[in-house]
Design a protein around this motif. Structure first.
Motif, PDB file in Angstrom:
ATOM      1  N   TRP A 189       2.773   1.571  -3.361  1.00  0.00           N
ATOM      2  CA  TRP A 189       1.910   1.917  -4.482  1.00  0.00           C
ATOM      3  C   TRP A 189       1.441   3.373  -4.394  1.00  0.00           C
ATOM      4  O   TRP A 189       1.272   4.027  -5.418  1.00  0.00           O
ATOM      5  N   LYS A 202       1.940   5.605  -7.517  1.00  0.00           N
ATOM      6  CA  LYS A 202       0.755   6.234  -8.107  1.00  0.00           C
ATOM      7  C   LYS A 202       0.925   7.752  -8.175  1.00  0.00           C
ATOM      8  O   LYS A 202       0.525   8.384  -9.164  1.00  0.00           O
ATOM      9  N   GLU A 239       0.816  -1.218   0.000  1.00  0.00           N
ATOM     10  CA  GLU A 239       0.000   0.000   0.000  1.00  0.00           C
ATOM     11  C   GLU A 239       0.848   1.266   0.000  1.00  0.00           C
ATOM     12  O   GLU A 239       0.587   2.203  -0.764  1.00  0.00           O
ATOM     13  N   ASN A 277      -5.957   2.777  -9.379  1.00  0.00           N
ATOM     14  CA  ASN A 277      -6.096   1.846  -8.253  1.00  0.00           C
ATOM     15  C   ASN A 277      -6.343   0.419  -8.709  1.00  0.00           C
ATOM     16  O   ASN A 277      -6.630  -0.459  -7.890  1.00  0.00           O
ATOM     17  N   CYS A 278      -6.250   0.190 -10.014  1.00  0.00           N
ATOM     18  CA  CYS A 278      -6.525  -1.134 -10.572  1.00  0.00           C
ATOM     19  C   CYS A 278      -5.313  -2.053 -10.479  1.00  0.00           C
ATOM     20  O   CYS A 278      -4.162  -1.597 -10.468  1.00  0.00           O
ATOM     21  N   THR A 305      -8.360   9.804 -11.304  1.00  0.00           N
ATOM     22  CA  THR A 305      -8.569   8.468 -10.729  1.00  0.00           C
ATOM     23  C   THR A 305      -8.362   7.378 -11.779  1.00  0.00           C
ATOM     24  O   THR A 305      -7.502   6.507 -11.616  1.00  0.00           O
ATOM     25  N   CYS A 335      -3.356   1.676 -16.827  1.00  0.00           N
ATOM     26  CA  CYS A 335      -3.781   2.744 -15.914  1.00  0.00           C
ATOM     27  C   CYS A 335      -4.763   3.747 -16.518  1.00  0.00           C
ATOM     28  O   CYS A 335      -5.491   4.409 -15.770  1.00  0.00           O
ATOM     29  N   THR A 391     -13.550  -0.676 -10.162  1.00  0.00           N
ATOM     30  CA  THR A 391     -12.593   0.329  -9.686  1.00  0.00           C
ATOM     31  C   THR A 391     -12.486   1.498 -10.649  1.00  0.00           C
ATOM     32  O   THR A 391     -12.180   2.627 -10.252  1.00  0.00           O
TER      33      THR A 391
END
Length: 265
Positions: A133, A137, A130, A216-217, A212, A173, A205
């Motif tokens: 990422w 991200k 987490e 988050n995929c 966005t 993405c 997602t």
């Protein structure tokens, strides 16, 4: 190799390395003060560490060779040997973890799609963490990779879009998975159906919001890993060249150290 030649050559090589370490260190310090994004802040400390390390080790080699300080030469050779061993181990490790996984070819599509489970477990765990990422991200969003993708293909028809060659990050993405069967309205604008997508959670997602999208995929993580694989393979080539140079410098250092011991005896 004679005592004077080996020492002079080692001194010159380390002096050049010392000069190279200065702009690296300055760049790291500048980045630490000027960095705004999470991506930029992520890079400053490693750059500073590399700059300081190169400066210290090159000074040790230079002083040891030119001032005939045997203790400095011994320390320099030990560090160089550790670097060579770590470099070889790192190259082998990078080859092993990047040897697995590739994009999946889609019938009638110019681009590939990516699945996180296709890649090595080590990369999955590191990228899927987490905290890691979140930083990755942030870098992807700051780089505006999907904004540029949107602007580049805004006028594409659905037929034209499906024939476009996309990078792994763009495919993972910036658009929804082909599994979702969304209706194409634009490169980053898709209409969802009413179904629940059990086989691919990325479908739920996905968001048309440019901030966005599919960041988050799982497909985005897979696309990033595939891009990382390509980068690491290029780095491995550079690393092999670097290792060859290190071994040559280490050999010169060994000659200088051996000649230094003989001159004392």
């Amino acid at each position: 190799m004679s005592f004077r030649l080996s020492n002079n050559l080692l001194g010159i090589l380390n002096f050049v390395t010392f000069l190279l370490s200065i702009p690296i260190l300055v760049a790291g310090i500048w980045l630490s003060r000027k960095a705004i994004t999470e991506c930029e802040r992520f890079l400053d400390k490693p750059i500073i560490i590399v700059g300081v390390f190169l400066m210290v080790i090159s000074l040790a080699g230079f002083v040891g060779a030119c001032c005939h300080v045997k203790w400095f030469l011994w320390l320099y050779l030990v560090v160089m040997l550790i670097l060579i061993v770590l470099g070889i181990a790192g190259t082998i490790f990078a080859f092993v973890v990047t040897n697995k996984g590739a994009g999946r070819v889609l019938s009638g599509k110019g681009y590939k799609e990516y699945r996180l489970g296709d890649y090595s477990n080590w990369l999955q765990k590191r990228v899927g963490d987490e905290n890691n990422w979140f930083k990755i991200k942030s870098c992807l969003v700051d780089s505006k990779v999907c904004t540029e993708f949107h602007n580049q293909h805004i006028n594409e028809s659905v037929t034209g879009f499906y024939k476009v060659l996309l990078s792994s990050i763009q495919s993972g993405c910036c658009k929804p998975s082909n599994d979702c069967q969304f209706t194409f309205l634009g490169p980053t604008n898709w209409t969802k159906g009413n179904g629940v997508f059990i086989n691919n959670t990325d479908c739920n997602t996905w968001s048309n919001d440019l901030g966005t999208l599919c960041f988050n995929c799982q497909a985005c993580k897979a696309g990033f890993i595939d891009n990382l694989k390509s980068s690491w393979k290029k780095v491995m080539v550079v690393n092999i060249i670097f290792l060859v140079c290190l071994i040559i410098v280490y050999s010169v250092g060994c000659c200088a150290f051996s000649n230094s011991r003989k001159s004392k005896s």
